[in-house]
Design an enzyme around this catalytic site. Structure first.
Site, PDB file in Angstrom:
ATOM      1  N   ARG A 113     -31.972  14.363  98.254  1.00 38.25           N
ATOM      2  CA  ARG A 113     -31.391  15.705  98.132  1.00 38.25           C
ATOM      3  C   ARG A 113     -31.817  16.597  99.292  1.00 38.25           C
ATOM      4  O   ARG A 113     -31.097  17.494  99.685  1.00 38.25           O
ATOM      5  CB  ARG A 113     -31.756  16.299  96.759  1.00 38.25           C
ATOM      6  CG  ARG A 113     -33.224  16.464  96.520  1.00 38.25           C
ATOM      7  CD  ARG A 113     -33.549  16.731  95.051  1.00 38.25           C
ATOM      8  NE  ARG A 113     -33.455  15.532  94.222  1.00 38.25           N
ATOM      9  CZ  ARG A 113     -33.629  15.493  92.917  1.00 38.25           C
ATOM     10  NH1 ARG A 113     -33.869  16.619  92.247  1.00 38.25           N
ATOM     11  NH2 ARG A 113     -33.531  14.366  92.235  1.00 38.25           N
ATOM     12  N   LYS A 173     -43.399   5.021  95.156  1.00 39.99           N
ATOM     13  CA  LYS A 173     -42.779   4.306  94.040  1.00 39.99           C
ATOM     14  C   LYS A 173     -43.719   3.191  93.575  1.00 39.99           C
ATOM     15  O   LYS A 173     -44.401   2.591  94.404  1.00 39.99           O
ATOM     16  CB  LYS A 173     -41.457   3.668  94.494  1.00 39.99           C
ATOM     17  CG  LYS A 173     -40.304   4.634  94.667  1.00 39.99           C
ATOM     18  CD  LYS A 173     -39.030   3.886  95.054  1.00 39.99           C
ATOM     19  CE  LYS A 173     -37.874   4.835  95.349  1.00 39.99           C
ATOM     20  NZ  LYS A 173     -37.426   5.598  94.194  1.00 39.99           N
TER      21      LYS A 173
HETATM   22  N1  BES Z   1     -33.226   6.519  95.858  1.00 41.20           N
HETATM   23  C1  BES Z   1     -33.774   7.011  94.657  1.00 41.20           C
HETATM   24  C2  BES Z   1     -32.820   6.875  93.462  1.00 41.20           C
HETATM   25  C3  BES Z   1     -32.516   5.479  93.018  1.00 41.20           C
HETATM   26  C4  BES Z   1     -33.338   4.866  92.071  1.00 41.20           C
HETATM   27  C5  BES Z   1     -31.409   4.807  93.454  1.00 41.20           C
HETATM   28  C6  BES Z   1     -33.046   3.591  91.630  1.00 41.20           C
HETATM   29  C7  BES Z   1     -31.101   3.545  93.005  1.00 41.20           C
HETATM   30  C8  BES Z   1     -31.933   2.938  92.100  1.00 41.20           C
HETATM   31  C9  BES Z   1     -34.114   8.494  94.801  1.00 41.20           C
HETATM   32  O1  BES Z   1     -34.498   8.912  96.062  1.00 41.20           O
HETATM   33  C10 BES Z   1     -35.237   8.769  93.865  1.00 41.20           C
HETATM   34  O2  BES Z   1     -36.268   8.193  94.042  1.00 41.20           O
HETATM   35  N2  BES Z   1     -35.008   9.618  92.884  1.00 41.20           N
HETATM   36  C11 BES Z   1     -35.974   9.942  91.904  1.00 41.20           C
HETATM   37  C12 BES Z   1     -35.913  11.424  91.655  1.00 41.20           C
HETATM   38  C13 BES Z   1     -37.101  11.970  90.941  1.00 41.20           C
HETATM   39  C14 BES Z   1     -38.356  11.826  91.763  1.00 41.20           C
HETATM   40  C15 BES Z   1     -36.837  13.449  90.650  1.00 41.20           C
HETATM   41  C16 BES Z   1     -35.661   9.150  90.636  1.00 41.20           C
HETATM   42  O3  BES Z   1     -34.478   8.878  90.375  1.00 41.20           O
HETATM   43  O4  BES Z   1     -36.591   8.756  89.945  1.00 41.20           O
HETATM   44 ZN    ZN Z   2     -36.597   8.609  96.420  1.00 43.49          ZN
END
Ligand code: BES
Ligand code: ZN
Ligand code: ZN
Length: 486
Positions: free
Chosen positions: A333, A259
């Site tokens: 997921r 991230k």
């Molecule tokens: N934990 C995150 C989702 C999230 C983001 C929760 C911001 C709360 C606040 C999840 O694991 C994630 O990173 N999802 C990605 C998915 C993408 C890589 C397909 C996302 O939401 O960007």
């Molecule tokens: Zn994630």
């Protein structure tokens, strides 16, 4: 915080401060005491507006009209308005929609407890909640028409619900250094020691035996080994059997698909689904609800390192499906795929609900305050949406469709962990999970993406900054309803 119900008139109760609720449209009437003084202070009796008349030991709070939602938030704001004072006890009249309904009592109690919550674990100077005792007078509504025992039950249900929500908030707020998978397992074991819950913990060896390879891959680069937790509440004559599954990423760095720095801040929130399941199990047991409830948690940390799982890997999930990893940040997921499969293997449930901070896309779709409810059938989704409404949470349905289903196609495996389109990301994540729901359970399952409301960046409603406990109140309401069925 102690609550006492009395039929004594409010004027006869001895306490440090009195809380008075003013319905906005009544503010113009002469029966409002202190009206001149209130007007002089600029008070207009708007919803959640407070005015403390320190010389009179009276706190006023405005509401638009009397209902659960308004009273819950108003009580939260009122208790916050007193946080810096030296008052220790508070008296308040009851405010009910009619003479026979005691329902608002529960909302008021919830508001006081939710509003008083402060996260101060890491502050050297602890927040002091001055108000310890709250006396609620039922006199105004002619106590004879209200059954005192029923009223006391409402107060107790409110206390259990709000304290479970605060319990969840507290774990969410705890840092990843202090709350990693083993600690979540310890918390679950602590609940089973204290309450009538049984608890089973699966460590890496058992996780390998259970073929939870997707979950194990996500966990691999962390110095904290993963756990799967199974808590059970099993009454004698349950009206229904429910499985709850929680995403427990104690930290989500994104993994090798790292991230950006700013997006990593607050990613301790990624265990909010698991924390909600813990809070719900605590409340279900304390309320001794006549429903059999199983809480499953996948507790994992998603980190980077030489042993990290990679984009391009193909993982074999517990149900035998192969998954192409295209983004290691879509890890929730993968963990849920295995834990959902495990939950279905262990328990034949009437309903399966999963709770997860699964996608940023959910927040984009529905805003910061609302959970997205997905699944194949309307029934379990409607149950959640209705229960959310009745509990003071916000939830809305998002529909699957056949076009979005195709976006998860993989050239090398059965499914990709990332959609091939940037749109509808909350739904494609939900559809991914659907691939791990057995055929017989398709219509029994709902997925609750709590990514938006689980962690509050700017205080709203009854929620201070930090973990909100999203999912807890709505599910307690839903389970109470199932338990009440004859
Ligand atoms: N934990 C995150 C989702 C999230 C983001 C929760 C911001 C709360 C606040 C999840 O694991 C994630 O990173 N999802 C990605 C998915 C993408 C890589 C397909 C996302 O939401 O960007
Ligand atoms: Zn994630
Ligand atoms: Zn995540």
């Amino acid at each position: 915080m102690n609550f006492e119900l009395t039929i004594s008139p409010i004027n006869e109760i001895d306490s440090d401060v009195e809380l008075i609720v003013i319905v906005n449209k009544n503010f113009k009437h002469d029966f409002v005491q202190d009206k001149k003084l209130l007007k002089k202070s600029g008070f207009k009796a708007g919803q959640d507006e407070t005015c403390l008349l320190i010389s009179k030991n009276r706190l006023y709070v405005g509401v638009d009209k009397i209902n659960d939602e308004n009273l819950r938030v108003a009580m939260a704001k009122a208790i916050q308005a007193l946080s810096a004072t030296k008052y220790k006890s508070l008296k308040v009249a009851s405010y009910m929609k009619n003479k026979k309904s005691n329902a608002t009592l529960r909302a008021m109690v919830e508001g006081f407890i939710l509003g008083a919550y402060a996260f101060d674990t890491y502050k050297t100077e602890k927040a002091k909640q001055a108000i310890k005792d709250i006396v609620i007078s039922l006199e105004e509504y002619n106590a004879l028409e209200l059954n005192m025992e029923d009223c006391a039950t409402e107060v107790e249900l409110g206390q259990i619900t709000a304290e479970a929500t605060n319990f969840t908030r507290e774990i969410v707020n705890t840092t990843p250094e202090d709350c990693y998978p083993k600690i979540l397992a310890n918390i679950a074991e602590g609940l089973s020691d204290e309450l009538d819950l049984s608890c089973k913990i699966l460590k890496p060896k058992e996780l390998r035996e259970e073929k939870m390879e997707a979950l194990l891959a996500v966990a691999r680069a962390s110095r904290h080994t993963p756990r799967v937790i199974h808590l059970t509440h099993k009454p004698k004559n349950p009206k229904a059997v429910i499985s709850l599954v929680g995403k427990g990423l104690t930290y989500d760095s994104g993994g090798l698909s790292l991230k950006p720095g700013a997006s990593m801040v607050n990613m301790k929130l990624d265990k909010s689904g698991a924390c909600a399941v813990l809070g719900i199990m605590k409340a279900v047991s304390e309320m001794n609800l006549e429903v059999e409830v199983h809480g499953f948690i996948g507790a994992v940390e998603n980190m980077i390192g030489g042993d990290a799982y990679k984009p391009d890997d193909v993982l074999v999930a517990k149900n035998g499906k192969t998954i192409e990893v295209r983004n290691t940040d879509a890890e929730g997921r993968l963990v849920l795929a295995d834990v959902l499969a495990y939950a279905q293997q262990e328990v034949e449930a009437d309903y399966i609900f999963d709770y997860a901070t699964l996608t940023g896309a959910s927040m984009v779709a529905v805003g910061q305050y609302t959970s997205s409810i997905m699944g194949n059938a309307d029934k379990p989704r409607d149950m959640i949406v209705d229960a959310a409404k009745a509990s003071g949470e916000l939830a809305t349905k998002l529909d699957f469709n056949k076009h979005l289903r195709k976006c998860l196609k993989s050239n090398v495996a059965d499914i990709s962990n990332m959609s091939n389109t940037p749109y509808g990301g909350a739904i494609t994540a939900g559809i991914f999970l659907d691939n791990f729901i057995d055929k017989k359970n398709k219509n029994k399952w709902a997925h609750i993406d709590i990514a938006a409301p689980a962690y509050v960046e700017h205080a709203w409603g009854e929620n201070p900054v930090g973990g909100s406990g999203a999912g807890v109140r709505m599910t307690i309401k839903l389970l109470e309803k199932l338990a009440a069925k004859s």
